[in-house]
Design a protein around this motif. Sequence first.
Motif, PDB file in Angstrom:
ATOM      1  N   ASP A 437      14.805  20.340  -2.477  1.00 43.72           N
ATOM      2  CA  ASP A 437      13.595  20.203  -3.051  1.00 43.72           C
ATOM      3  C   ASP A 437      13.485  19.723  -4.220  1.00 43.72           C
ATOM      4  OD1 ASP A 437      13.151  22.900  -4.800  1.00 43.72           O
ATOM      5  OD2 ASP A 437      14.663  23.114  -3.232  1.00 43.72           O
ATOM      6  N   ASN A 438      12.426  18.648  -4.525  1.00 44.94           N
ATOM      7  CA  ASN A 438      12.086  18.061  -5.871  1.00 44.94           C
ATOM      8  C   ASN A 438      13.331  17.034  -6.131  1.00 44.94           C
ATOM      9  OD1 ASN A 438       9.988  19.697  -7.291  1.00 44.94           O
ATOM     10  ND2 ASN A 438      11.247  21.222  -6.558  1.00 44.94           N
ATOM     11  N   ASN A 439      13.586  16.157  -5.363  1.00 46.98           N
ATOM     12  CA  ASN A 439      14.314  14.899  -5.260  1.00 46.98           C
ATOM     13  C   ASN A 439      13.219  13.803  -4.998  1.00 46.98           C
ATOM     14  OD1 ASN A 439      17.278  15.698  -5.690  1.00 46.98           O
ATOM     15  ND2 ASN A 439      16.833  17.150  -4.405  1.00 46.98           N
ATOM     16  N   LEU A 440      14.280  12.695  -4.335  1.00 52.96           N
ATOM     17  CA  LEU A 440      13.689  11.366  -3.902  1.00 52.96           C
ATOM     18  C   LEU A 440      13.943  10.825  -2.804  1.00 52.96           C
ATOM     19  CD1 LEU A 440      14.232   9.513  -7.439  1.00 52.96           C
ATOM     20  CD2 LEU A 440      12.052  10.813  -6.796  1.00 52.96           C
ATOM     21  N   LEU A 441      14.058  11.884  -2.023  1.00 51.08           N
ATOM     22  CA  LEU A 441      14.761  11.449  -0.425  1.00 51.08           C
ATOM     23  C   LEU A 441      13.227  10.889   0.286  1.00 51.08           C
ATOM     24  CD1 LEU A 441      16.368  14.879   0.297  1.00 51.08           C
ATOM     25  CD2 LEU A 441      17.471  12.409   0.100  1.00 51.08           C
ATOM     26  N   THR A 442      13.763   9.797   0.952  1.00 51.97           N
ATOM     27  CA  THR A 442      12.521   9.222   1.822  1.00 51.97           C
ATOM     28  C   THR A 442      12.828   9.387   3.573  1.00 51.97           C
ATOM     29  OG1 THR A 442      13.887   7.130   1.621  1.00 51.97           O
ATOM     30  CG2 THR A 442      12.080   7.585   0.193  1.00 51.97           C
ATOM     31  N   ILE A 457      17.515  28.520   6.159  1.00 55.56           N
ATOM     32  CA  ILE A 457      16.407  28.104   5.325  1.00 55.56           C
ATOM     33  C   ILE A 457      16.660  26.734   4.736  1.00 55.56           C
ATOM     34  CG2 ILE A 457      15.311  28.655   2.925  1.00 55.56           C
ATOM     35  CD1 ILE A 457      15.996  31.522   3.485  1.00 55.56           C
ATOM     36  N   LEU A 458      15.644  25.637   4.938  1.00 56.05           N
ATOM     37  CA  LEU A 458      15.623  24.351   4.661  1.00 56.05           C
ATOM     38  C   LEU A 458      14.806  23.982   3.813  1.00 56.05           C
ATOM     39  CD1 LEU A 458      17.129  21.523   4.618  1.00 56.05           C
ATOM     40  CD2 LEU A 458      15.969  21.179   6.796  1.00 56.05           C
ATOM     41  N   ASN A 459      14.705  23.802   2.471  1.00 57.65           N
ATOM     42  CA  ASN A 459      13.712  23.461   1.608  1.00 57.65           C
ATOM     43  C   ASN A 459      13.888  21.803   1.176  1.00 57.65           C
ATOM     44  OD1 ASN A 459      11.823  23.123  -0.425  1.00 57.65           O
ATOM     45  ND2 ASN A 459      12.357  25.250  -1.318  1.00 57.65           N
ATOM     46  N   LEU A 460      12.914  21.214   1.698  1.00 61.30           N
ATOM     47  CA  LEU A 460      12.605  19.777   1.216  1.00 61.30           C
ATOM     48  C   LEU A 460      11.335  19.362   0.791  1.00 61.30           C
ATOM     49  CD1 LEU A 460      13.876  18.520   4.833  1.00 61.30           C
ATOM     50  CD2 LEU A 460      15.207  18.032   2.705  1.00 61.30           C
ATOM     51  N   ARG A 461      11.076  20.313   0.093  1.00 68.09           N
ATOM     52  CA  ARG A 461       9.738  20.120  -0.609  1.00 68.09           C
ATOM     53  C   ARG A 461       9.523  19.243  -1.923  1.00 68.09           C
ATOM     54  NH1 ARG A 461       4.772  22.648  -1.521  1.00 68.09           N
ATOM     55  NH2 ARG A 461       5.235  24.362   0.313  1.00 68.09           N
ATOM     56  N   ASN A 462       8.534  18.522  -1.808  1.00 67.44           N
ATOM     57  CA  ASN A 462       8.350  17.441  -3.091  1.00 67.44           C
ATOM     58  C   ASN A 462       9.493  16.560  -3.023  1.00 67.44           C
ATOM     59  OD1 ASN A 462       6.072  18.872  -3.946  1.00 67.44           O
ATOM     60  ND2 ASN A 462       7.403  20.409  -5.476  1.00 67.44           N
ATOM     61  N   ASN A 463       9.592  15.794  -1.974  1.00 66.18           N
ATOM     62  CA  ASN A 463      10.362  14.571  -1.850  1.00 66.18           C
ATOM     63  C   ASN A 463       9.295  13.355  -1.483  1.00 66.18           C
ATOM     64  OD1 ASN A 463      13.389  15.013  -2.099  1.00 66.18           O
ATOM     65  ND2 ASN A 463      12.688  16.671  -1.136  1.00 66.18           N
ATOM     66  N   ARG A 464       9.961  12.249  -1.009  1.00 67.83           N
ATOM     67  CA  ARG A 464       8.926  11.214  -0.350  1.00 67.83           C
ATOM     68  C   ARG A 464       8.955  11.030   0.943  1.00 67.83           C
ATOM     69  NH1 ARG A 464       9.705   7.287  -5.709  1.00 67.83           N
ATOM     70  NH2 ARG A 464       8.965   8.614  -7.257  1.00 67.83           N
ATOM     71  N   ASP A 483      10.558  24.198   4.959  1.00 62.74           N
ATOM     72  CA  ASP A 483       9.577  23.766   3.978  1.00 62.74           C
ATOM     73  C   ASP A 483       9.679  22.233   3.836  1.00 62.74           C
ATOM     74  OD1 ASP A 483       7.707  23.517   1.703  1.00 62.74           O
ATOM     75  OD2 ASP A 483       8.747  24.862   0.723  1.00 62.74           O
ATOM     76  N   LEU A 484       8.715  21.672   4.181  1.00 69.63           N
ATOM     77  CA  LEU A 484       8.265  20.086   4.093  1.00 69.63           C
ATOM     78  C   LEU A 484       7.072  19.827   3.253  1.00 69.63           C
ATOM     79  CD1 LEU A 484       9.000  18.936   7.894  1.00 69.63           C
ATOM     80  CD2 LEU A 484      10.501  18.643   5.750  1.00 69.63           C
ATOM     81  N   GLY A 485       6.384  20.545   2.517  1.00 72.30           N
ATOM     82  CA  GLY A 485       5.529  20.445   1.644  1.00 72.30           C
ATOM     83  C   GLY A 485       5.614  19.615   0.469  1.00 72.30           C
TER      84      GLY A 485
END
Length: 963
Positions: A437-442, A457-464, A483-485
Motif C-alpha cells: 500500500d501507498n506506492n505508485l503501482l499502476t 492478506i494482500l494490501n494494495l491500497r492507495n496506488n494508481r 484491500d484495493l481501496g
Amino acid sequence: MASLAQLVPVTLVLCAYQLVSGYSFHNCIAEPYSRGTFFKCIHRNETDISAIIGDLPPSVVNLTITINPLWHIPSHSFVHLLKLQDLRIDHNHLSVIDQSAFQDLHQLKSLNLSFNNISELNTSVFEGLHNLSFLSLTHNKLKQLPEGIFLSVINLETLLIRQNYLMNFSGIAKSVSNLTRLKILDLCFNHLTSLRHSNVSLPKSLTNLYVCRNKLSTLGCKPSFLRSVRFLDLSYNAQLLATAFQGVDLRRINYLRLRSTSVKVVEFLHISNINPSHVDFSGTGLRNDILLVDLCKMLAKKVKWIHNLRLSSNRIRNLTNYSLRHCPNIRGYVDLSLNELKSIRCLNFLNSHRDIQSFSAEHNHLTSLPTCKTKSVVYFRNLEELSYRYNRILSVNSHAFYHTPNIKQLKLNINNIAFLDRKALKGLERLETLRLDNNLLTDLFNDTFEDNINLQILNLRNNRISVIFNGTFLKLSNLTTLDLGGNKITHFEHSGVDGLKSLSKFYLDGNNLKRIEPSLFGAFQHTLKVLDLQSNMISFLHERTVFRPFMNLTKLSDLKLDGQRPYGLTVLPHNFFQGLHSLESLYLTNNNLFHLPPDAFDDLTGLRVFKNLRNVTKLIAENMGIQNFSQEVFGNLTKLRILQLNRNVMESIEVNALESLPKLHYLDIRDIPLSCTCKNTLLQNWTLKNKNVQVVYLYNLPCKQNEKYRFCKFDTKVCYIDLGEYLYFSTAAVIFLFTVTPLLYVKLYWKMKYSYYVFCAWFSEQWRKLREEEENCKYDAFISYNSSDEQWVMDQLLPNLEGNGSSFKLCLHHRDFELGRYIVDNIVSAVYSSRKTVCVVSRNFLQSEWCSLEIQLASYRLFDEHRDVLLLVFLEPISERQLSSYHRMRKVMLKKTYLQWPGSDCTDPEQAQDLFWNQLRRAIGSVNKLRTEEIQQSEGCVTTESEEKEHFESSDENDYLLP
C-alpha cells in the motif's frame, strides 16, 4: 416515503447486550451498556467540579473528567461516588487539590491527574486510597514530592511522574521505598542529575524504571540499587558516560536503552556485568565498520550468541561483509531502521548470521531492491519477517526475495514503487501477508502473485491501479483479505477476481467504479463477509432497473455504500439488496436517497432497515439532514438500545415513535434545532420523566428560538388546555369570519374603520371628561377644513368670527391641537369640546380621509344626541352626482340647512358675504335642539334645500360617509 428516503443514510450496528436503565445528566454521559457505571464528562465549560458530577448516581465505577477549565478539587468532592474504581481528571487546568479531595474512595484502583498545572501536593492527598494501583501525575509542574505522600497507597503498582520539574532523586526514592508492589516508575522528562540516594532502596518489586530525557551525568547509586530492575531506560541523557556504570550490578537487566547518551558501548560492555544481548545499541554512534567490528568482538567475548541486535538511529550508510562477521550468532531480530543505508545487497552483510528470523531496514534511503538470484547469494531460510517500509524504493526487480524463500510477512508499503517486476515475488510460496500500500503501482499482471499460494492478506491500497486484468489473483485461493481501496479502478475484467475462493474481506472504497457487476462476486459469493464500496461513483437513473448485484452473497454481514461521488446515491433499484439475508451492518451515510422502492429492504431479514428493525440494537443517524422522526418510519424497533440523531434538522420528535422503542436506553439529540413550543410539550415531559432513557446532555439542550433558554425548562402551562373545545369554537369562528368578511368588506369597510376610531374614543378617558363638561364647552366651533382651503379660513373665516366685534372662540387644528397626542384623540376632543362643528366643504375636502373622519364624528353626535352641532359651508358648487357617494353628508343636507359661500357671479358680493357671515354667526350662536327650519336664499347667492326625501327616523344612521 419521502421522509423515509431522507433517513436512509445511516449507520446500523448490531450488538448483543442487555437492557440497562439510563438517565439524563447535566454535564456527563453514561456509556451505553455500562449499567450506569461508566461516565464521561468531556468538553464541559465548567470550573466547579460539583457542577460536573453533582448529579451522578452512586453506582459510578469509571469516571472520566477531561478537557475542562477545572482548576480546583475541593475536599469531599467524590463522597457520593464511593464505588469509584477508575478516575481520570487529566487534560484540565488543575492547580489545587485539597487534602481530603479523594477521601473515602477505598475502592479506587486507577487515578489519572496528568496534563494539569499541579505544582504541589499535600502530604495526605492520597490518604485512604488503599486499593490504588495506578497513579499518573504526568505533565504537571511538580518540583518535589512531599515525604510520606505514598504511605497510604500500599498497593500502587504503576507510578508515572514524567514531564515535571523533579530534581531530587533521593526524595523520590524515599517516597516510593514503602511501595512493596510497585512495578513501574516513570521519571522521564525531569531535571534529575543523578540517581544518588540516602540509606533507602528501591522496592524489590520494581521491574521497570524510566529515567530518560533527564540531565544525568552519573548514576551515583549503590552497586545493588538496581538489582531488581529488569527494564531500564536511560536514553537521551546526553552527559551520561560509560564510567557511570562502574560497579553497578546490572545482571538482572533484560533491556537497557542508551540511545543519545555519551556512553561508548564497547567501554560500557567492558566494565559492566550486563548480558550484551539485553542492550539496545540504537542511537549509540556506531556509524562505521570500525565501531561495528569492535562491538562485535566485544560481544563475542561475552556470549556465544545473541537474540536481538538493535542498531537503529546510528547513521550507518554502508555495511560490508565484514561489518557484523565477528558478532556472535544472531538468532532473532536485526534492526537497522532509521539509518542512511542506500543498498542492502541481498543481505550479504549478514552472511554469517543465517539463523535470523526478522530483519527491518525501515526509514532508510533505499531506492531499489535488486535481483537476488545469483550464485553468490546467501540464503536466509529461517527469516520470516522482512520490512522495507518508509524508504524511497522505486522498483522491485525479479527474484528480489529469492534469498529469503520462507518469509511469511513482507512490508514494502509507504515507498515510491512504480515498477514491480512480474517475477519480483517469485518463490515466496509461504508468504502470508504482503503490504504494497501507498506506492505508485499502476498495473498488476496474471503472474505477479502466481507463487504466493499461501497469501492470506494482500494490501494494495492507495496506488494508481485502474484496471484489474484477467487472472491477476487466480492462484490466491487462500486469500482472505484484499484491500484495493484508494486506487483508480474503473472496472474488473471478466475473470479479474477469479481464484479468490476464500475471500472474506474485500475493500474497494475510494475508486471510480460506476457499476457493481454481479459476476464480480462469483468466485467468493459464499465466503465474503465484508464489502466496502464507499466513495465510488455508483449511481442509478431509475428504480425499475433489473439489478441484483448481491444476489448470491449469502454470508455478507457488513456492506458500505456511503458517500458515492459526486452527488451520492439518489435512487435504489427494486430488489437492490436481494439475497443479503445475513447482513448485519449497512452504511449509507452521505448519500441523497430521495426515494426508495417499497421492496428495497425486503430481503434484509437480519437487519430489517428502518421499519420493523427487530434485530437492530444500535442506530446511528448523525448529520443526515433528517427532518422528522416518526413512528411510521422508525416503527417497532423492538431491540433498539442506542439511538443517535444528533446534528440533524428536525424541530420536533414524535413521542409515540420513541415510546415504540421498548428497550431504548440511550438517546443523543444534541445539535438538533428543537423548538420550545407546544408541539414539543410531550417530548419535554417524556425526556424529563422517563427514567429508563438517558437523553445526552438534556439539561443543556438549547431552544431553537433563543439559545440562552433551555429546552427542558420552557413554559408549557399554556399548552395544557381543552384543545377540542377551543378548536371547535375557533373553527366555527373562522368559518363565520371567512363567510361574512367578504360581504362586510364590500359594504361596510369605511363604516367599520370609522366605527373603530369612535369605539376607541368612546372608551377613552378624554371622552368621558368631555361628556361630563359638554354644557361648558371650551370652544364655540371646531373648524374642519382641508389644507388646500386654509387660506380662505385664515383670510375670511377667522377674522369674521373671532374679529370684527365677534367674540367666538374657534378651534383650528394647526393652532389648538395638543402636540404629541394621537391625531384621532385630538379630533374627538375638538368635536366634543366645541358647541358646533363647521365643515368647510370643497372637492378637496371630500377626498380627505381625516376631513371625512371629522364630519363622521360630528354627524354621529348629531344623530345620536339630537343636538344641532353640525354646520356645512360649501366653498364651491358641488353637483348632486358628485355627492351621491357620500351618503352621510347627503342625509345631513336633507335634514339640515347648509350655507353656500357667495361666488363671483353674485350681483352684490359684499352684501351677500355680509349676509353669509351674519347667518353663520347666528347658527354658531344657536343652542337649540335639532331644527328643520330653512334659511331662505338671499338675492340668489345663498342656496338652501329643504326637501325631505327621507324621513329622519327611517334613515340608516350607519351609512358610509365615503364610498
